[in-house]
Design a protein around this motif. Structure first.
Motif, mmCIF file in Angstrom:
data_model
loop_
_atom_site.group_PDB
_atom_site.id
_atom_site.type_symbol
_atom_site.label_atom_id
_atom_site.label_comp_id
_atom_site.label_asym_id
_atom_site.label_seq_id
_atom_site.Cartn_x
_atom_site.Cartn_y
_atom_site.Cartn_z
ATOM 1 N N THR A 83 0.835 -1.203 0.000
ATOM 2 C CA THR A 83 0.000 0.000 0.000
ATOM 3 C C THR A 83 0.868 1.250 0.000
ATOM 4 O O THR A 83 1.852 1.334 0.733
ATOM 5 C CB THR A 83 -0.915 0.013 1.240
ATOM 6 N N CYS A 84 0.499 2.201 -0.846
ATOM 7 C CA CYS A 84 1.276 3.442 -0.942
ATOM 8 C C CYS A 84 1.226 4.193 0.386
ATOM 9 O O CYS A 84 0.130 4.510 0.882
ATOM 10 C CB CYS A 84 0.705 4.325 -2.065
ATOM 11 N N PRO A 85 2.370 4.489 0.983
ATOM 12 C CA PRO A 85 2.374 5.180 2.280
ATOM 13 C C PRO A 85 1.972 6.651 2.172
ATOM 14 O O PRO A 85 1.529 7.249 3.150
ATOM 15 C CB PRO A 85 3.827 5.041 2.735
ATOM 16 N N THR A 86 2.119 7.241 0.991
ATOM 17 C CA THR A 86 1.823 8.669 0.824
ATOM 18 C C THR A 86 0.324 8.948 0.815
ATOM 19 O O THR A 86 -0.152 9.898 1.450
ATOM 20 C CB THR A 86 2.449 9.197 -0.473
ATOM 21 N N CYS A 87 -0.433 8.122 0.094
ATOM 22 C CA CYS A 87 -1.885 8.351 -0.003
ATOM 23 C C CYS A 87 -2.700 7.314 0.740
ATOM 24 O O CYS A 87 -3.934 7.322 0.661
ATOM 25 C CB CYS A 87 -2.302 8.376 -1.466
ATOM 26 N N GLY A 134 -7.795 29.468 0.511
ATOM 27 C CA GLY A 134 -8.766 29.545 1.605
ATOM 28 C C GLY A 134 -9.373 28.180 1.849
ATOM 29 O O GLY A 134 -8.696 27.260 2.287
ATOM 30 N N ASN A 135 -10.663 28.025 1.566
ATOM 31 C CA ASN A 135 -11.358 26.753 1.757
ATOM 32 C C ASN A 135 -11.540 25.983 0.453
ATOM 33 O O ASN A 135 -12.435 25.158 0.325
ATOM 34 C CB ASN A 135 -12.749 26.998 2.380
ATOM 35 N N PHE A 136 -10.705 26.256 -0.513
ATOM 36 C CA PHE A 136 -10.788 25.653 -1.843
ATOM 37 C C PHE A 136 -10.007 24.353 -1.833
ATOM 38 O O PHE A 136 -8.790 24.348 -1.730
ATOM 39 C CB PHE A 136 -10.213 26.640 -2.853
ATOM 40 N N ARG A 137 -10.724 23.199 -1.896
ATOM 41 C CA ARG A 137 -10.068 21.904 -1.766
ATOM 42 C C ARG A 137 -9.720 21.329 -3.128
ATOM 43 O O ARG A 137 -10.518 21.399 -4.056
ATOM 44 C CB ARG A 137 -10.975 20.919 -1.017
ATOM 45 N N THR A 138 -8.551 20.752 -3.221
ATOM 46 C CA THR A 138 -8.141 20.109 -4.469
ATOM 47 C C THR A 138 -7.894 18.632 -4.229
ATOM 48 O O THR A 138 -7.535 18.210 -3.128
ATOM 49 C CB THR A 138 -6.854 20.738 -5.040
ATOM 50 N N GLN A 139 -8.095 17.851 -5.266
ATOM 51 C CA GLN A 139 -7.824 16.421 -5.225
ATOM 52 C C GLN A 139 -6.949 16.091 -6.421
ATOM 53 O O GLN A 139 -7.363 16.271 -7.560
ATOM 54 C CB GLN A 139 -9.131 15.629 -5.282
ATOM 55 N N THR A 140 -5.746 15.642 -6.166
ATOM 56 C CA THR A 140 -4.790 15.380 -7.237
ATOM 57 C C THR A 140 -4.255 13.961 -7.137
ATOM 58 O O THR A 140 -4.272 13.356 -6.062
ATOM 59 C CB THR A 140 -3.605 16.361 -7.174
ATOM 60 N N PRO A 141 -3.795 13.401 -8.252
ATOM 61 C CA PRO A 141 -3.216 12.060 -8.202
ATOM 62 C C PRO A 141 -1.991 12.026 -7.285
ATOM 63 O O PRO A 141 -1.211 12.967 -7.243
ATOM 64 C CB PRO A 141 -2.812 11.785 -9.659
ATOM 65 N N CYS A 142 -1.856 10.968 -6.579
ATOM 66 C CA CYS A 142 -0.703 10.815 -5.692
ATOM 67 C C CYS A 142 0.572 10.748 -6.531
ATOM 68 O O CYS A 142 0.679 9.911 -7.436
ATOM 69 C CB CYS A 142 -0.852 9.546 -4.864
ATOM 70 N N PRO A 143 1.560 11.608 -6.246
ATOM 71 C CA PRO A 143 2.787 11.605 -7.045
ATOM 72 C C PRO A 143 3.660 10.377 -6.792
ATOM 73 O O PRO A 143 4.503 10.028 -7.606
ATOM 74 C CB PRO A 143 3.499 12.889 -6.592
ATOM 75 N N GLU A 144 3.436 9.711 -5.671
ATOM 76 C CA GLU A 144 4.257 8.555 -5.331
ATOM 77 C C GLU A 144 3.843 7.312 -6.118
ATOM 78 O O GLU A 144 4.668 6.614 -6.692
ATOM 79 C CB GLU A 144 4.143 8.264 -3.832
ATOM 80 N N CYS A 145 2.529 7.054 -6.176
ATOM 81 C CA CYS A 145 2.035 5.839 -6.831
ATOM 82 C C CYS A 145 1.361 6.123 -8.156
ATOM 83 O O CYS A 145 0.800 5.211 -8.789
ATOM 84 C CB CYS A 145 1.078 5.087 -5.915
ATOM 85 N N ILE A 152 5.360 -0.571 -5.881
ATOM 86 C CA ILE A 152 6.098 -1.821 -6.041
ATOM 87 C C ILE A 152 7.052 -2.018 -4.868
ATOM 88 O O ILE A 152 7.847 -1.144 -4.537
ATOM 89 C CB ILE A 152 6.883 -1.812 -7.358
ATOM 90 N N LYS A 153 6.944 -3.148 -4.248
ATOM 91 C CA LYS A 153 7.834 -3.469 -3.119
ATOM 92 C C LYS A 153 9.188 -3.957 -3.618
ATOM 93 O O LYS A 153 10.235 -3.592 -3.090
ATOM 94 C CB LYS A 153 7.170 -4.538 -2.253
ATOM 95 N N GLU A 154 9.145 -4.766 -4.675
ATOM 96 C CA GLU A 154 10.375 -5.280 -5.276
ATOM 97 C C GLU A 154 10.201 -5.280 -6.788
ATOM 98 O O GLU A 154 9.300 -5.931 -7.312
ATOM 99 C CB GLU A 154 10.670 -6.686 -4.762
ATOM 100 N N LYS A 155 11.068 -4.533 -7.490
ATOM 101 C CA LYS A 155 10.922 -4.371 -8.935
ATOM 102 C C LYS A 155 11.255 -5.656 -9.687
ATOM 103 O O LYS A 155 12.106 -6.439 -9.271
ATOM 104 C CB LYS A 155 11.826 -3.247 -9.438
ATOM 105 N N CYS A 156 10.582 -5.809 -10.810
ATOM 106 C CA CYS A 156 10.859 -6.941 -11.693
ATOM 107 C C CYS A 156 12.266 -6.783 -12.268
ATOM 108 O O CYS A 156 12.599 -5.733 -12.824
ATOM 109 C CB CYS A 156 9.823 -6.976 -12.821
ATOM 110 N N PRO A 157 13.109 -7.778 -12.156
ATOM 111 C CA PRO A 157 14.485 -7.650 -12.658
ATOM 112 C C PRO A 157 14.578 -7.589 -14.178
ATOM 113 O O PRO A 157 15.566 -7.113 -14.726
ATOM 114 C CB PRO A 157 15.178 -8.907 -12.115
ATOM 115 N N GLU A 158 13.550 -8.055 -14.868
ATOM 116 C CA GLU A 158 13.579 -8.077 -16.331
ATOM 117 C C GLU A 158 13.301 -6.700 -16.933
ATOM 118 O O GLU A 158 13.924 -6.291 -17.911
ATOM 119 C CB GLU A 158 12.566 -9.090 -16.867
ATOM 120 N N CYS A 159 12.340 -5.978 -16.363
ATOM 121 C CA CYS A 159 11.949 -4.672 -16.926
ATOM 122 C C CYS A 159 12.280 -3.513 -16.000
ATOM 123 O O CYS A 159 11.916 -2.367 -16.279
ATOM 124 C CB CYS A 159 10.453 -4.654 -17.246
ATOM 125 N N GLN A 160 12.954 -3.787 -14.883
ATOM 126 C CA GLN A 160 13.350 -2.761 -13.916
ATOM 127 C C GLN A 160 12.146 -1.963 -13.393
ATOM 128 O O GLN A 160 12.226 -0.766 -13.139
ATOM 129 C CB GLN A 160 14.377 -1.802 -14.539
#
Length: 376
Positions: free
Chosen positions: A181-185, A197-208, A215-223
């Motif tokens: 699970t992504c720790p950022t979002c 002020g009270n203007f809320r934004t929702q943006t894609p998480c930059p981490e995931c 990814i916990k452990e990357k695929c060695p074939e495609c990095q």
């Protein structure tokens, strides 16, 4: 004192609309409040305010002419409906924004900046209300004969494309399952923040990249990319009646998206070669033949080349120059209908420029005989 929006975005007054947009995206990416290290909410608001004016043709003309744009000092909105200026109490005045009124201290908004933030973080959005972007589309060109265009054909082509990594099935993770699970979002795929002020934004998480997991452990074939570059043979069905320059779209046969995102499309641009003796006009062929004046006068037959092969065309006696004959069903297959077009054959009567004495005498006798018949 009016703000210098050109200076805020770092562009000249001669900057094009594309230049302004590019500058805004670069600065917004740099100063977005969710950006670690360089995030600056006040700077981000200022950049956005400048772009709201310079990124709109009418507002920019007003600003260049009068030097103001509904800023904090005036609390006004000289540009009419659709522009959200800053209110006198430090919030944002939405009196010209759709059907809303008042300032942001009295209104609570959930606002998804969508594609702007997609471009900031590069990648796809998914998760709550998100969407996944496709991989890049590809375009190749092939050349076919006029006969192939008339009847349709099948071509085998070889392309180079990014395909899903076989080792991880396109996931980018080792064994296709090493995710966490992504720790950022916290797995939501989005980041919620409050600006203006009270203007809320929702943006894609930059981490995931909006996936909600990393990814916990990357695929060695495609990095960890989830794709591998390879050659692929593809069979292409070319429909009868296709026009020169038209493209055939093969859905999902473009580049695969990274980390399991859907593949883009493959566009095959078809160039139809010309063939001597044929001019294409829609589903029809046009051709032209020159016949001797004796044949035109006495009648007879000529051989005509069609896309199916050679045929005989009957020329009635007394055929004038420019006469058109229609060969039904000898044209191209119709792209979006049944049947085929026609071939239109135009005959031009050739008049000899040099005559032998015998030929001249015969024509003179013919002319005299014709005059007698016309007289009586």
């Amino acid at each position: 004192m009016a703000k210098d929006y050109y200076k805020i975005l770092g562009v000249d007054k001669s900057a094009t609309e594309a230049d302004v947009k590019k500058a805004f995206r670069k600065l917004a990416h740099q100063y977005h409040p969710d950006k670690n290290g360089s995030g600056n909410a006040e700077k981000f608001k200022e950049i956005n305010e400048a772009y709201q004016v310079l990124g709109n043709k009418d507002r920019r003309q007003q600003y260049d002419r009068f030097g103001f744009a509904g800023d904090a000092a005036s609390g006004t909105n000289p540009f009419g409906q659709g522009f959200a200026g800053r209110g006198a109490q430090g919030g944002w005045d939405f009196s010209g924004f759709g059907n809303f009124s008042g300032n942001a201290s009295n209104v609570d908004f959930d606002f998804d900046l969508g594609d702007i933030f997609d471009s900031f973080f590069g990648g796809s959005r998914s998760g709550r209300g998100g969407r996944s972007r496709k991989g890049a589309s590809l375009e190749v060109e092939i050349e076919i004969s006029l006969k192939e265009a008339a009847f349709g054909s099948r071509r085998d082509i070889t392309i180079e494309r990014d395909d899903n990594c076989q080792a991880c099935s396109g996931s980018g993770a080792k064994d296709g399952s090493a995710f966490t699970t992504c720790p950022t979002c916290a797995g939501s795929g989005v980041i919620n923040s409050t600006v203006f002020g009270n203007f809320r934004t929702q943006t894609p998480c930059p981490e995931c990249r909006g996936q909600g997991k990393v990814i916990k452990e990357k695929c060695p074939e495609c990095q960890g990319q989830g794709v591998e570059h390879k050659e692929e043979n593809i069979a292409v069905e070319i429909p009868a009646g296709i026009e020169d320059g038209q493209s055939i779209r093969l859905s999902g046969r473009g580049n695969a998206g990274k980390n399991g995102v859907a593949s883009g499309d493959l566009y095959i641009r078809v160039n139809v070669m010309e063939e001597e003796g044929f001019v294409r006009e829609g589903d029809d062929f046009l051709s032209e033949y020159e016949i001797p004046f004796t044949l035109a006068a006495l009648g007879g037959q000529i051989k005509v080349k069609t896309i199916d092969g050679e045929v005989k065309l009957k020329i009635p006696a007394g055929t004038p120059s420019g006469k058109k004959f229609i060969l039904r069903g000898q044209g191209l297959g119709r792209l979006k209908a049944r049947g085929r077009g026609d071939q239109v054959v135009t005959v031009q009567v050739a008049v000899p420029t040099k005559l032998t004495k015998k030929q001249k005498k015969l024509l003179e006798d013919f002319a005299q005989e014709s005059d007698k018949k016309a007289w009586f």
